[in-house]
Design an enzyme around this catalytic site. Sequence first.
Site, PDB file in Angstrom:
ATOM      1  N   THR A  79      11.060  -5.501   2.394  1.00 21.85           N
ATOM      2  CA  THR A  79      10.736  -4.091   2.202  1.00 21.85           C
ATOM      3  C   THR A  79      12.027  -3.302   2.419  1.00 21.85           C
ATOM      4  O   THR A  79      13.021  -3.829   2.896  1.00 21.85           O
ATOM      5  CB  THR A  79       9.614  -3.630   3.159  1.00 21.85           C
ATOM      6  OG1 THR A  79       8.481  -4.470   2.966  1.00 21.85           O
ATOM      7  CG2 THR A  79       9.204  -2.192   2.940  1.00 21.85           C
TER       8      THR A  79
ATOM      9  N   GLY B 287       7.603  -5.533   7.704  1.00 20.13           N
ATOM     10  CA  GLY B 287       6.251  -6.050   7.865  1.00 20.13           C
ATOM     11  C   GLY B 287       5.525  -5.459   9.058  1.00 20.13           C
ATOM     12  O   GLY B 287       5.552  -4.246   9.302  1.00 20.13           O
TER      13      GLY B 287
END
Length: 585
Positions: free
Chosen positions: A398, A492
């Site tokens: 991410t 996460g």
Amino acid sequence: MKSLLLTGFLFQIFLLAGCESLPSFLNQITETNKKEKLLQISGATEKRIRYEIVGKEFVVATDHPLASEAGVTVWKEGGNVVDVFAAASFAISVLRPQSTGLLGGGFAVLSLQQGRVKKAYDFRERAPNKASASYYLNEDGTVIPNKTIRGPYSAGVPGNIQGILQIHKKYGKLPLEKVINPAFVYAKKGFSVYGDLAKAIQTAWPHSDQDMKQIFGKENRPLREGELLVQEDLAKTLERIIQNLEGEILNGETKNKIVEYYKSNDEFITSLDFSNYRVDELDPLTNTIFGKTILTMPPPSSAVHLITIGNIYDELKRKKTFPKGEVGEIIRLTESMRVGYRDRAILGGDPKFTDIPVSKLISSNYAKSEASEIEKKVVSGAWPNLPEEPLRKESYNTTHISVLDKEGNAVSSTQSINGSFGAQVVVPGTGLVLNNTMDDFALAPGVPNLYGLVGSEANAVAPGKTPLSSMSPSILLDEKGKPFLVIGAPGGSHIPTAILNTLYHYLELKQPLYESVSYPRYHHQYAPDILFMDPELKEVFPSGELPFYKVKYSRHWAKSFVVAREGDNLIGVSDPKGEGIPLGF
């Protein structure tokens, strides 16, 4: 080193205990501590000159130097913070294909025009119309290994292109061609493979499809650090987006190539899935954290649980029954995290499909009630006897972009393809890596996902549904209602606690911003019932001093990206655990 850590530890114990005066030898320790640097993760002090910047006009903090440079380029061409966000978003999708991409999704929170515009955008991936848990379960109800992690059925319908373009169309100033041009150049001419990318390519190589290997390989092997990565098909895709805007993903060549790929994969994603996709424009979730107003992302983001954690911590501060010093603080923070992540596991999901009691979860009454239950446990000493539990694999995937200018215009956006290189599949002819966001759904009760998080029926797979996400982009306001801090993180399940730890040290303990970002972190996510601590804290808190927790010393996965206004200065920090830098002027 140990002497320095213990000095800082003693100082914080008495500081947090609120003593009016200290014994003379402790006064001396306090004076010494003022001259010493605060405890930092390994290497952070040496990296400060690279990972912190002071600007006057605007600052952008991203996960790659060239993504930040893309933001600076469009600002110099007359762009605003939304142009910076869009340029950095397209650039980072080229520069960190292991973390994000145009076939991923994300969230963005905006405060513009002196606060007159406050918006939250959900452009996360959605489950295809054909999706159901049966795709991923054996006849006996057990989960088919890796089917949500790799391959075509691990992907949701992407939203990054639609989301970035809609936000830019509404609030950007520059033509899209100028905004996308830096990303196009990076894809067309290439850039040097850096350490984190080389490692990700190497790890994904055995599972990568042939199209992915052709892009990220050379001479039938993974690209190595220092070699040039050129992405010609991705450059062509970016050209088509410039020409066709959102039409490219709705009915253009890129969409057609994706649909064609899925014809040989049970038509899991179809043209109708793209036609039905909608970016959700919402009001930000507003509350307080550490005494400041926060604008953040509503569900299916986990930011509601971040607020719950902050509110419970505030209530626990008022309790007089806790141990003094930093041990007491660890208990307050850990027990608050435990409740927040418990609520996430039980209640978290898409509010269009399940009832999420947001007002209750962020209310003062709820915080008081949960704090009282925690106090009973602390006073009684009724700590559970914890079994051994396996550790999940680390992930830094991410990405996040924080932008703030001197007028208080702000954008906070977290974007992802979920796991490293997502589905580890490239759609032929596009240069685009598929996401593996279907893994964010709860396939069966008690079964953890890639990040060790469990979910409930609230986060079960359903057509058109958005999975629960840890991403929590946020903007904090000062007493006059003007944005003064923009923050977010990739990583996460560790995303909310990365934000919490950073804000705790910056707002609660009044430490400098860089030290707040790079201070070793605590993390507890309810399941597994383990208190994770960065390894540097082991010298300060040997596990024997925390007998009521099962402690694991391992690196916190997430990276914070922050810009804060301090007086006339804008301070930008990119987490020294990563390779990105902040830029501005």
